[in-house]
Scaffold this active site. Sequence first.
Site, short mmCIF file in Angstrom:
data_model
loop_
_atom_site.label_atom_id
_atom_site.label_comp_id
_atom_site.label_asym_id
_atom_site.label_seq_id
_atom_site.Cartn_x
_atom_site.Cartn_y
_atom_site.Cartn_z
N GLU A 127 -74.50 15.93 26.52
CA GLU A 127 -73.03 15.82 26.32
C GLU A 127 -72.28 16.89 27.11
O GLU A 127 -71.28 17.44 26.62
CB GLU A 127 -72.69 15.97 24.83
CG GLU A 127 -72.71 14.71 24.04
CD GLU A 127 -72.11 13.54 24.77
OE1 GLU A 127 -71.07 13.70 25.43
OE2 GLU A 127 -72.70 12.45 24.69
C1 FAD Z 1 -83.08 14.26 25.21
C2 FAD Z 1 -81.95 13.88 26.08
C3 FAD Z 1 -81.08 12.89 25.67
C4 FAD Z 1 -80.04 12.49 26.51
N1 FAD Z 1 -79.23 11.45 26.14
C5 FAD Z 1 -78.38 10.92 27.06
C6 FAD Z 1 -77.69 9.70 26.80
O1 FAD Z 1 -77.79 9.12 25.72
N2 FAD Z 1 -76.90 9.18 27.78
C7 FAD Z 1 -76.75 9.78 29.00
O2 FAD Z 1 -76.04 9.27 29.84
N3 FAD Z 1 -77.37 10.96 29.26
C8 FAD Z 1 -78.18 11.53 28.33
N4 FAD Z 1 -78.85 12.70 28.60
C9 FAD Z 1 -78.60 13.37 29.86
C10 FAD Z 1 -77.82 14.67 29.70
O3 FAD Z 1 -76.51 14.40 29.30
C11 FAD Z 1 -77.94 15.42 31.04
O4 FAD Z 1 -79.26 15.90 31.11
C12 FAD Z 1 -76.93 16.54 31.15
O5 FAD Z 1 -75.64 16.03 31.27
C13 FAD Z 1 -77.19 17.44 32.33
O6 FAD Z 1 -77.43 16.69 33.52
P1 FAD Z 1 -78.74 16.99 34.37
O7 FAD Z 1 -79.90 17.00 33.47
O8 FAD Z 1 -78.77 16.08 35.52
O9 FAD Z 1 -78.52 18.46 34.88
P2 FAD Z 1 -77.68 18.94 36.18
O10 FAD Z 1 -76.39 18.20 36.28
O11 FAD Z 1 -78.59 18.89 37.35
O12 FAD Z 1 -77.38 20.43 35.78
C14 FAD Z 1 -78.40 21.41 35.59
C15 FAD Z 1 -77.77 22.66 35.00
O13 FAD Z 1 -76.88 23.22 35.97
C16 FAD Z 1 -75.71 23.71 35.37
N5 FAD Z 1 -74.55 23.00 35.95
C17 FAD Z 1 -74.53 21.80 36.57
N6 FAD Z 1 -73.30 21.51 37.02
C18 FAD Z 1 -72.51 22.54 36.67
C19 FAD Z 1 -71.13 22.85 36.84
N7 FAD Z 1 -70.30 22.01 37.46
N8 FAD Z 1 -70.67 24.00 36.33
C20 FAD Z 1 -71.49 24.87 35.71
N9 FAD Z 1 -72.80 24.63 35.52
C21 FAD Z 1 -73.30 23.49 35.99
C22 FAD Z 1 -75.88 23.52 33.87
O14 FAD Z 1 -76.39 24.72 33.32
C23 FAD Z 1 -76.91 22.45 33.77
O15 FAD Z 1 -77.66 22.57 32.58
C24 FAD Z 1 -79.85 13.14 27.76
C25 FAD Z 1 -80.71 14.17 28.15
C26 FAD Z 1 -81.77 14.52 27.34
C27 FAD Z 1 -82.71 15.58 27.81
#
Ligand code: FAD
Length: 600
Positions: free
Chosen positions: A441
Site C-alpha cells: 500500500e
Molecule cells: C505480501 C504482499 C502483498 C501484496 N499485495 C498487493 C496487492 O494486493 N495488489 C498490488 O497491486 N500489489 C500488492 N503488493 C505489492 C506492493 O504494494 C509493492 O511491493 C510495493 O508497492 C512496493 O513496490 P515494489 O515491491 O516494486 O518496490 P519498489 O517500487 O521497487 O521500491 C523498493 C523500495 O524503494 C523505496 N522507494 C521506491 N520508490 C520510492 C520513492 N519514490 N520515494 C521513496 N522511496 C522509494 C521504498 O523503500 C521501497 O520499499 C503486495 C506485496 C507483497 C509483498
Amino acid sequence: MPTYKAPARDARFILNEILRLERYRDLPGFANATPDIVEAVIEEGGKFAAEVLAPLNASGDAQGCTRHADGSVTTPEGFRQAYALFREAGWGALSLPEEFGGQGLPHVLGFVMEEFLSAANQSFAMYPGLANGAVASIHAKASPELKAKYLPRMISGEWLGTMNLTEPHCGTDLGLIRTRAVPQADGSHAITGTKIFISAGEHDLTDNIIHLVLAKTPDAPDSSKGISLFIVPKVLVNDDGSPGDRNAVSCGAIEHKMGIHANATCVLNYDGAKGWLVGEETKGLAAMFIMMNAARLGVGIQGLGQAEAAYQNAVLYARERRQGRALTGPADPQEKADPLIVQPDVRRMLMDAKAFTEGMRALALWGGLQVDLSHKAASEEERQMADDLIGLLTPVIKGYGTDKGFETAVNMQQIWGGHGYIAESGMEQFVRDGRIPMIYEGANGVQAMDLVGRKLPANMGRAVQAFFALVDGECAAAKDNAQLADLAQRVEKANGELKAATMWFMQNAMANPNNAGAGAYHYMHIMGIVALGMMWLRMGKVADEALKAGGEDKAFYETKLITARYFGERFTPDAGALRRKIEAGSEAMMALPAESFATA
Ligand SMILES: Cc1cc2nc3c(=O)[nH]c(=O)nc-3n(C[C@H](O)[C@H](O)[C@H](O)COP(=O)(O)OP(=O)(O)OC[C@H]3O[C@@H](n4cnc5c(N)ncnc54)[C@H](O)[C@@H]3O)c2cc1C
C-alpha cells in the site's frame, strides 16, 4: 499458542467517551449506530475475532495456501468455514452502502471491527478487507450497470475482490505499467498482462473473484496519465446474473513469503481477459486511489492489530515468567525469583506498547470518524475540515502506525526472550505478519513523501494549519489541569518542533527537493507523535473527569492517566531529535556517488 481477546473496554471508551458517537445521531448513517448496535459490534465482533479467527491464526500460518496444477488455490483448513460464518453474520458489510445491501453504518464502527479481525488473524482479514476497497472504487466511479451487476454480491460477501496494480518491473512507479486494455466491439476491453503480488488473487472462499485491474489503452500516454481501471471478474457474469464462462485470468503461482502465509499472494496472468472500464478512460489512478486511501487506513490498523495481539501475549508472559530479582529487592520473597514484569527494562517495552496501541487505537478511530464526517457532516465547512484532516493524516496512520506496530511486535517478542524466537510460542508470527504492512500500500518512505510533497502544500497548507490549531487548542485546554499540565506542555513543545520542521521545508525544499526527501520520514514520525499526543490529552481529560465524578471503573481511568503521563515523558522528546535530523538537510546523505556504496 498465543491467545487474543478483543480490547472491548478500550474500544467502548474511545467510541462512547472520547468520540462520543451519540453526538452525531442526526447525520445520515449515524442514526443506525444506536448504543445497542455499537455494543453489539464491540461485543459480538470481538467474540467472533477471538473465538473463530484467532484459533486459525497459527494453524493457517503453518499450513499456508496451496496452489494446484490447474491454478486453483485452497486456503488453510478452517478458513472456508470461518468465512461462511463471517458472511452469515454480515461482518463484512458493516459500513458498506445500504442501497446495495450493506448496513450503512459509520466507518468508525467498521474500523473497530477491522482492528479485531487483523489482530486475530491478519491473513484472514485481508480477504474481505481488499473486497471492501474494491467496493469503494466501484461505488464511487463505475457506471450504474456495473454497480448493479457487481456490488450487491460483493457486499453480501458472495464474491470477494482484489486490487491489481503491481507488475514485475513496477511497484511504486505505476506509470511503468505494461498491461494493455484493447477496446472490443461489445464495449468490453481485452486485458493482457502479468500482475504480481496480488493479495487474495485466487482462493476457495468464494466462487467468483472480482479483480480491479490497472491497464493502459492503446492510444493512452505511456505514463501515469495513461492508466485506466477495469473490472475483470474471474468468472464472467451473464446479464441475468448467472455464472458464465471462465474469464481468461489465471493464477500462475503463489509466493512463498515471510508472513501472512494464509493469504494467497498471487501471480495473475491476464490473456485477453474480458474487462469493463470503471470511470473514465485514463483516469484509473484517481479511481484506484479511492480504494488505496481506504486500504492505507486499513493497513495502519493492521499495524495496530499485530502490536495489540503481541502486547497481550507479552503481558501474560511477563507476569508469569520468573527470572532474577527486582532491582529494589525481592518482590515475591517466597518464590525463588520474581516475575519479569518487575524489571524496569521489561516495563519500558510494555509501557511503550501500551502507550502506542491505546493512542493509535484512538487515532485510528478518530480517523474513521473523519472519513464519515468528510461525507456526512452537516455543513460544507465541517466536511472540508474532516476531509483535510484525514487526507493529511492518512500517510501518518499508515506509515507511523505500521512502523511502530512492527517495532512493538519485535519488543513483545523480546520479552519472551529465546522462547519468542522459537516458532512454537507464536510471537515470531506477529513479527513476520507485522512486517508487510510497512511495505505494501505504498512503502512507508513513499507515504512520507506523500505527506511532505503533496499533503503539506495542498491548498496553501490549509490542512496542516488546521492540525496545528487543533493540537494547540487541546494543549491550551489542558494546561490548567494539574493532572495533564505536564503532558500538555510536552505535546505543545512537540507541536512546536513540527511547526519548525514545516517551516524548514518551506524554506529549504523548493530550492533543493532532496531536502524534502531526506527529512520526510522523520517528519511523518513527528506528526505521529503529535497526533498520538493529542489523543492522549483527550483520553487523559476524560479519565480525569471520570475519576473526579467518582463513578465506576476507577482502575481503568487511573491507568489511562498514568499511561498518558508515560507517553508525554517517553514519546514526545523524540520530536526534537527528529526535527534536528530534518534540519541537517540532504547534503551528506546525497554526497556519495552510487559506486562509493560498494564495499568490495
Ligand atoms: C505480501 C504482499 C502483498 C501484496 N499485495 C498487493 C496487492 O494486493 N495488489 C498490488 O497491486 N500489489 C500488492 N503488493 C505489492 C506492493 O504494494 C509493492 O511491493 C510495493 O508497492 C512496493 O513496490 P515494489 O515491491 O516494486 O518496490 P519498489 O517500487 O521497487 O521500491 C523498493 C523500495 O524503494 C523505496 N522507494 C521506491 N520508490 C520510492 C520513492 N519514490 N520515494 C521513496 N522511496 C522509494 C521504498 O523503500 C521501497 O520499499 C503486495 C506485496 C507483497 C509483498
